[in-house]
Design an enzyme around this catalytic site. Structure first.
Site, PDB file in Angstrom:
ATOM      1  N   ARG A 211     -34.727 -51.077  29.697  1.00  0.00           N
ATOM      2  CA  ARG A 211     -36.059 -51.556  30.063  1.00  0.00           C
ATOM      3  C   ARG A 211     -35.940 -52.860  30.844  1.00  0.00           C
ATOM      4  NH1 ARG A 211     -40.322 -49.654  25.368  1.00  0.00           N
ATOM      5  NH2 ARG A 211     -39.669 -47.494  25.452  1.00  0.00           N
ATOM      6  N   GLU A 213     -37.618 -55.378  31.293  1.00  0.00           N
ATOM      7  CA  GLU A 213     -38.606 -56.365  30.870  1.00  0.00           C
ATOM      8  C   GLU A 213     -38.122 -57.765  31.228  1.00  0.00           C
ATOM      9  OE1 GLU A 213     -38.773 -55.479  26.701  1.00  0.00           O
ATOM     10  OE2 GLU A 213     -40.509 -54.168  26.926  1.00  0.00           O
ATOM     11  N   ARG A 219     -35.595 -61.773  20.403  1.00  0.00           N
ATOM     12  CA  ARG A 219     -35.749 -60.428  19.847  1.00  0.00           C
ATOM     13  C   ARG A 219     -35.900 -59.339  20.905  1.00  0.00           C
ATOM     14  NH1 ARG A 219     -41.705 -60.253  16.974  1.00  0.00           N
ATOM     15  NH2 ARG A 219     -42.982 -60.766  18.769  1.00  0.00           N
ATOM     16  N   HIS A 220     -35.624 -59.653  22.162  1.00  0.00           N
ATOM     17  CA  HIS A 220     -35.722 -58.651  23.229  1.00  0.00           C
ATOM     18  C   HIS A 220     -34.373 -58.454  23.912  1.00  0.00           C
ATOM     19  CE1 HIS A 220     -40.102 -59.492  22.957  1.00  0.00           C
ATOM     20  NE2 HIS A 220     -40.193 -58.230  23.330  1.00  0.00           N
ATOM     21  N   GLU A 357     -42.424 -56.146  15.030  1.00  0.00           N
ATOM     22  CA  GLU A 357     -42.590 -54.692  15.112  1.00  0.00           C
ATOM     23  C   GLU A 357     -41.221 -54.026  15.155  1.00  0.00           C
ATOM     24  OE1 GLU A 357     -43.683 -51.437  18.528  1.00  0.00           O
ATOM     25  OE2 GLU A 357     -44.780 -53.338  18.575  1.00  0.00           O
ATOM     26  N   SER A 360     -42.440 -47.616  16.895  1.00  0.00           N
ATOM     27  CA  SER A 360     -43.658 -47.113  17.535  1.00  0.00           C
ATOM     28  C   SER A 360     -43.608 -45.596  17.482  1.00  0.00           C
ATOM     29  CB  SER A 360     -43.738 -47.602  18.980  1.00  0.00           C
ATOM     30  OG  SER A 360     -44.919 -47.153  19.587  1.00  0.00           O
ATOM     31  N   ARG A 408     -32.967 -54.245  16.173  1.00  0.00           N
ATOM     32  CA  ARG A 408     -34.045 -54.902  15.417  1.00  0.00           C
ATOM     33  C   ARG A 408     -33.945 -54.590  13.924  1.00  0.00           C
ATOM     34  NH1 ARG A 408     -39.872 -55.750  18.361  1.00  0.00           N
ATOM     35  NH2 ARG A 408     -39.078 -56.838  20.199  1.00  0.00           N
TER      36      ARG A 408
END
Length: 434
Positions: A211, A213, A219-220, A357, A360, A408
């Site tokens: 990804r 991002e 945490r990414h 989180e 999902s 995570r």
């Protein structure tokens, strides 16, 4: 190496050959000790200088720390040694000398910055604490795989190079594929849905996703390892049951099989396996409870995502893992099914840890016309996804699923300060090597 004995298996009276790294040298004058470390632990090698060959003593005591060595000799009982035994050497061979100046201290006596550790990850994983994290990570994956098989799942592997992104948008890494534009896959989502319409019905995958991002937070990541599940003939409630089962299985596997590693990381007495069923709050209930904490600068309204601050406030109140269900349709992907009697409400869910989180998921839209309408509502061109949508014309069963990141999970399980601690070679905005 033929005839090799691990340090932890050396017994008094044995003649052994151990192989590993020169962890430490202690020279006390007439006597010296070489501590050899291998994957099983450490063992002491004793040199009595006046009674041994000078070349043997010199080889064993002048070796630089972290050099790779083999030692052959007899094992004797020695209560004062770190492991109650020591080797009296007959021979010492240096297989690969290490430079005297190391970029970090694998013994852990001198701390190093995370960036230095990641730049020298091979050396870093000679530290017991770093090694323990990845032994636990491996046990998490083993426990999860066993659970999936116990509930009738087939493991699959889907493409990581694709013609279109799973969800469109800008979070795609483009690549050149024989003169055509392609992308690194954001998720196996569409492929695993196609599989539940095949003869496999219930599948899981553990593999990388990519990804693009712009996040640069603790945490990414831009490359992560995801645990994905999808099953035909289940709804979102049953999918949450399986999700909860995998998480509990991971914790139980670590508790049962990683006692030494947990002790190394300071969890000998306080590693908590989730025992109680995870609470399931609707999105509306979650918003109300977050606002009631009074911890946010501004109240959350319908349609707002849960911010980091909101997740923290709700997590502190609940104190454990919990689900948030029935999200607004507008903030969930096109493939999440809406309630027929309330199309503004979706059958999507998230699993939350008090810190962040984790998961999902949701029930998927399996009806062709409704699926295509979902594409158009989110500004996506259904024609670009024909390989996916056309299969919904040929009998796609009701199905549901979810995904969460291994990193995570390990991060929250071990209370790590940075997600990069749970990745061998992290990929983020700055880091492309090693």
């Amino acid at each position: 190496m033929e005839g090799r004995t691990y340090a932890a298996d050396a017994e008094p009276g044995d003649t052994v050959t151990v192989a590993g790294w020169a962890h430490e040298i202690r020279d006390l004058g007439g006597i010296a000790f070489l501590i050899v470390r291998d994957t099983s632990g450490r063992i002491q090698v004793k040199f009595e200088k006046d009674e041994m060959d000078d070349d043997l003593v010199e080889t064993g005591t002048d070796v630089s720390r972290e050099s790779v060595v083999t030692v052959t000799g007899s094992v004797e009982e020695e209560p004062r040694a770190p492991t109650d035994v020591e080797i009296v050497p007959e021979s010492v061979e240096v297989l690969a000398p290490a430079e005297p100046e190391l970029p970090l201290d694998p013994s852990g006596k001198v701390d190093a910055e995370l960036s230095t550790r990641l730049d020298n990850r091979t050396l870093d994983l000679r530290r017991e604490e770093a090694k323990a994290i990845f032994e636990i990570r491996a046990e998490v994956l083993r426990g999860v795989r066993e659970y999936f098989r116990s509930v009738g799942c087939t493991e699959i592997n889907t493409p990581k190079i694709v013609a279109t992104g799973t969800e469109g948008g800008t979070e795609l890494f483009p690549i050149t594929y024989f003169g055509r534009e392609a992308f690194m896959n954001q998720s196996p989502q569409l492929f695993k849905q196609l599989m539940v319409g095949s003869g496999l019905e219930r599948v899981f995958e553990i593999g990388p996703i990519f990804r693009a991002e712009e996040h640069n937070t603790p945490r990414h990541l831009n490359e992560a390892t995801m645990i994905d599940f999808e099953s035909a003939f289940v709804d979102h409630h049953e999918a949450m049951d399986v999700c909860e089962g995998t998480l509990r299985a991971a914790y139980e596997a670590v508790e049962e099989n990683c006692g030494e590693q947990l002790e190394t990381l300071g969890f000998a007495e306080e590693f908590d396996v989730p025992e109680e069923a995870f609470p399931r709050l609707t999105y509306e209930e979650a918003i109300e409870r977050v606002n009631a904490t009074g911890e946010l600068d501004e109240f959350l309204g319908w349609g707002d995502d849960l911010s980091t601050e909101a997740e923290k406030a709700l997590g502190e109140e609940i104190g454990g893992h919990y689900f948030v269900t029935d999200w607004p349709s507008e903030i969930k992907p096109f493939y999440i099914q809406d309630y027929d009697d309330d199309p503004d409400l979706s059958k999507g869910f998230d699993l939350m840890h008090p810190r962040m989180e984790l998961v999902s998921g949701g029930q998927r839209e399996h009806r062709y016309e409704e699926l295509v309408a979902g594409f158009e509502q989110q500004g996506l061109d259904p024609d670009q996804f024909e390989y996916y949508t056309k299969m919904f014309k040929y009998g796609m069963p009701p199905h549901a699923g979810w995904a969460y990141g291994v990193e995570r999970l390990v991060m929250t399980m071990l209370d790590l300060p940075n997600i990069r601690e749970a990745v061998l070679f992290p990929r983020d905005r700055q880091r492309l090597s090693p």
